[in-house]
Design a protein around this motif. Structure first.
Motif, short mmCIF file in Angstrom:
data_model
loop_
_atom_site.label_atom_id
_atom_site.label_comp_id
_atom_site.label_asym_id
_atom_site.label_seq_id
_atom_site.Cartn_x
_atom_site.Cartn_y
_atom_site.Cartn_z
N ILE A 195 15.30 -11.68 2.02
CA ILE A 195 14.62 -10.55 1.40
C ILE A 195 13.42 -10.07 2.20
O ILE A 195 13.11 -8.88 2.22
N ASP A 196 12.75 -10.97 2.91
CA ASP A 196 11.57 -10.54 3.67
C ASP A 196 11.95 -9.58 4.80
O ASP A 196 11.32 -8.54 5.00
N LYS A 197 13.00 -9.91 5.55
CA LYS A 197 13.46 -9.03 6.61
C LYS A 197 14.01 -7.72 6.03
O LYS A 197 13.76 -6.63 6.56
N ALA A 198 14.77 -7.85 4.95
CA ALA A 198 15.35 -6.65 4.33
C ALA A 198 14.26 -5.69 3.86
O ALA A 198 14.36 -4.47 4.05
N ALA A 199 13.20 -6.23 3.24
CA ALA A 199 12.11 -5.39 2.76
C ALA A 199 11.33 -4.76 3.91
O ALA A 199 10.89 -3.60 3.83
N ALA A 200 11.14 -5.50 5.00
CA ALA A 200 10.44 -4.95 6.17
C ALA A 200 11.22 -3.77 6.75
O ALA A 200 10.63 -2.75 7.13
N ILE A 201 12.53 -3.89 6.80
CA ILE A 201 13.37 -2.81 7.31
C ILE A 201 13.29 -1.60 6.40
O ILE A 201 13.13 -0.45 6.87
N TRP A 202 13.40 -1.81 5.08
CA TRP A 202 13.36 -0.67 4.15
C TRP A 202 11.99 0.02 4.19
O TRP A 202 11.90 1.25 4.19
N PHE A 203 10.92 -0.76 4.26
CA PHE A 203 9.57 -0.16 4.29
C PHE A 203 9.38 0.68 5.55
O PHE A 203 8.84 1.79 5.48
N LYS A 204 9.83 0.16 6.68
CA LYS A 204 9.67 0.92 7.93
C LYS A 204 10.50 2.20 7.88
O LYS A 204 10.04 3.27 8.31
N ALA A 205 11.71 2.11 7.32
CA ALA A 205 12.55 3.30 7.19
C ALA A 205 11.92 4.32 6.25
O ALA A 205 11.92 5.52 6.53
N LEU A 206 11.37 3.85 5.14
CA LEU A 206 10.75 4.73 4.16
C LEU A 206 9.56 5.47 4.75
O LEU A 206 9.41 6.69 4.56
N THR A 207 8.70 4.75 5.44
CA THR A 207 7.43 5.33 5.90
C THR A 207 7.53 6.06 7.23
O THR A 207 6.69 6.90 7.54
N GLU A 208 8.56 5.76 8.05
CA GLU A 208 8.63 6.35 9.37
C GLU A 208 9.86 7.23 9.61
O GLU A 208 9.87 8.00 10.57
N GLU A 209 10.88 7.12 8.77
CA GLU A 209 12.13 7.81 9.06
C GLU A 209 12.63 8.73 7.94
O GLU A 209 13.25 9.76 8.22
N MET A 210 12.40 8.38 6.68
CA MET A 210 12.95 9.16 5.58
C MET A 210 12.09 10.39 5.28
O MET A 210 10.86 10.36 5.46
N THR A 211 12.75 11.45 4.82
CA THR A 211 12.06 12.68 4.42
C THR A 211 12.42 13.02 2.98
O THR A 211 13.14 12.28 2.32
N SER A 212 11.94 14.16 2.51
CA SER A 212 12.15 14.54 1.12
C SER A 212 13.62 14.73 0.77
O SER A 212 14.01 14.58 -0.39
N THR A 213 14.46 15.07 1.75
CA THR A 213 15.86 15.38 1.47
C THR A 213 16.82 14.27 1.92
O THR A 213 18.04 14.48 1.92
N THR A 214 16.31 13.11 2.30
CA THR A 214 17.17 12.03 2.77
C THR A 214 18.24 11.69 1.73
O THR A 214 17.94 11.50 0.56
N LYS A 272 13.65 15.61 10.81
CA LYS A 272 13.42 16.76 9.96
C LYS A 272 14.18 16.64 8.65
O LYS A 272 15.30 16.12 8.62
N ALA A 273 13.57 17.15 7.59
CA ALA A 273 14.26 17.19 6.30
C ALA A 273 15.44 18.15 6.37
O ALA A 273 16.48 17.91 5.75
N VAL A 274 15.29 19.24 7.09
CA VAL A 274 16.39 20.19 7.32
C VAL A 274 16.33 20.63 8.78
O VAL A 274 15.26 20.76 9.37
N GLU A 275 17.51 20.88 9.36
CA GLU A 275 17.57 21.30 10.76
C GLU A 275 17.47 22.82 10.91
O GLU A 275 17.19 23.33 12.00
N ALA A 276 17.69 23.56 9.84
CA ALA A 276 17.68 25.02 9.93
C ALA A 276 16.31 25.55 10.36
O ALA A 276 15.27 24.97 10.03
N GLU A 277 16.31 26.66 11.09
CA GLU A 277 15.06 27.31 11.46
C GLU A 277 14.39 27.86 10.21
O GLU A 277 15.04 28.48 9.37
#
Length: 532
Positions: A476-495, A126-131
């Motif tokens: 760089i290939d492994k580093a970019a794969a990690i960042w892309f997966k984090a960007l698309t699957e884990e990060m939100t607007s408030t990260t 979640k971008a924020v945990e608050a209700e």
């Protein structure tokens, strides 16, 4: 059509997409890690535009969203709107939702629901945990913001709309207005201003036009995609979603030509900058599609638009969601078009970020937004393997924006530009996003290449760490794969940077395993830039 241009320099890269839809799986579910510990099942599956549409559509039905809301325990006034779905080769999905409350958009309320191949929820980010709730959605008319006559007439302005502001962790009834027109340097203005609906106090503001810089005419003779025949050709790349390159100095008309041979490699020919931008867009599109399985910036197979020759001696470039386009100035004396490979990739990546994590362009999330564009600018440049512009960890090194031949930014040691941050501090959120991005850039360099002195493609770097530790890079290939997966699957607007550490550790764990060298290097690289 394919064509060859004469000498010129370039700067523009586009985004690419994937291929898999609801019920369509590429790869083997539950595939075991390979001999290097890499779990191919955790990689995104490539989705055709139609398959992606079906995947999103199936998640966006009223019944599906109601089930998800119940599973998450959302209040009865909360609604969900599907923004994107990532499907991995093992069948797992990561569905990104925007939220509403009593029909009002919730800014900063986005969340990601993670599910396994059977559809069972395995986690929520979640971008924020608050209700998300407010006592009332009624607001006094006296506090509704207004636009002056000039503001209302300015291109890009939008009348105030009522929203729930939640990005700071305390849901508040608010108004959001957008101020259009132009900024002081001539850049289009899309300033979002959020005010408390009851008190009129300004809660937040951010600029929706994402700036970047770079220069062009660097890539030698290249092939670009065009359409036409019989003495009538246009700079339209039908192989990449119909991406067009337009002349901002001529009413944004698509470039045309009679012989399908474009530019002469000098800024005196208006077509040269267009070739650079068009070529850069193609490289970026191909990178995202071939490396990360993403078919276009939004993953829907639709090409964006490149616009060159903006303004008079305008020394910048920018991305706008509102026109789904990137725009380039011609630089000092109109002789340095900002259309180099890394600048193009940087601008188009802003579109990818907007379509995925949606990192707000302010504070630490804004720094991460800029860092993401620099990171994939480097990744695209390395992937392109253009002999005239080989990959490096500098940003805008070809454009001579400072007039002394130095790069715009240095990823291995960001502070070399005189303004960027090498390491995180409590003041990072108050620094311009182009400079707080140094923390993310430095992390990525350490992750890819490690600390200390080394020479890569003829460029020498000497990257320090905050704790004087030694970091061994993973490439760089492994580093970019990690960042892309984090960007698309884990990060939100408030990260922020602390959460970016969590997101990249989670991504590396999914790809390589919790006890892998890759995970320990991610952690060491973040510690190296003082993000704990």
């Amino acid at each position: 059509m394919r064509l060859t241009t004469k000498k010129h320099r370039i700067s523009a890269l586009a985004a690419t997409a994937a291929l898999v839809a609801a019920g369509v799986t590429a790869g083997t579910a539950g595939a075991a890690p390979d001999k290097d510990g890499f779990d191919k099942g955790a990689m995104p599956v490539s989705l055709s535009p139609s398959d992606r549409t079906e995947l999103v559509k199936s998640a966006d039905t009223d019944a599906a969203k109601a089930r998800t809301a119940r599973v998450l325990g959302l209040g009865e006034k909360q609604g969900l709107e599907v923004k994107d779905v990532v499907k991995n080769r093992d069948g797992s999905t990561h569905t990104r939702y925007a939220r509403t409350f009593d029909g009002l958009p919730v800014l900063g309320g986005d969340l990601i629901v993670h599910r396994n191949a059977t559809g069972e929820k395995t986690g929520v980010t979640k971008a924020v945990e608050a209700e998300i709730k407010v006592a009332s959605t009624d607001a006094p008319k006296s506090q509704k913001p207004s636009l002056s006559a000039a503001q209302a007439d300015a291109k890009g302005s939008k009348a105030p709309r009522k929203v729930i502001w939640a990005a700071d962790g305390k849901p508040t009834l608010a108004w959001e207005k957008v101020l259009g027109g132009k900024q002081k340097d001539g850049t289009p203005n899309e300033l979002h201003v959020v005010t408390d609906a009851k008190t009129g106090e300004k809660l937040y503001e951010w600029q929706a036009v994402h700036n970047g810089t770079g220069s062009s005419m660097y890539a030698g003779e290249v092939e670009i995609g065009t359409e036409g025949s019989g003495g009538s050709f246009t700079m339209t790349d039908s192989a990449r979603g119909g991406h067009e390159t337009q002349d901002a100095d001529n009413g944004n008309q698509v470039f045309t030509d009679t012989d399908d041979t474009w530019g002469d490699g000098t800024p005196a020919d208006p077509q040269t900058a267009a070739v650079d931008a068009h070529y850069g867009a193609a490289l970026t599109w191909d990178y995202y599609k071939n490396v990360h399985g993403r078919d276009g910036i939004r993953g829907d197979g639709e090409g964006a638009t490149s616009r060159v020759h903006y303004g008079e001696a305008y020394q910048n470039a920018f991305w706008q969601d509102s026109c789904f386009c990137m725009t380039y100035g011609d630089g000092a004396n109109n002789e340095h078009p900002l259309t180099s490979i890394d600048v193009a990739a940087h601008e188009m990546t802003h579109g990818v970020t907007s379509a995925t994590a949606g990192l707000v362009y302010q504070g630490e999330s804004g720094g991460l937004n800029e860092a993401t564009s620099d990171i994939f600018a480097a990744a695209v440049e390395f992937h392109a393997q253009n002999p005239e512009d080989p990959g490096d960890y500098h940003v805008g090194e070809k454009i001579d924006i400072r007039g002394d031949g130095s790069p715009l930014r240095y990823m291995a040691q960001p502070s070399k530009d005189g303004s960027s941050l090498d390491y995180w501090s409590e003041d990072a959120a108050n620094v311009d996003v182009h400079y707080s991005s140094g923390i993310g850039n430095h992390f990525f360099y350490l992750l890819a290449e490690g600390s200390g002195e080394k020479t890569i493609n003829g460029v020498t770097y000497n990257s320090p760490t905050h704790d004087d530790s030694t970091v061994e890079g993973i490439g760089i290939d492994k580093a970019a794969a990690i960042w892309f997966k984090a960007l698309t699957e884990e990060m939100t607007s408030t990260t922020d940077y602390a959460d970016a550490r969590r997101a990249t550790v989670a991504a590396a764990t999914a790809l390589y395993g919790a006890d892998s060298t890759e995970v320990s290097t991610v952690e060491a690289a973040w510690s190296g830039v003082n993000v704990q």
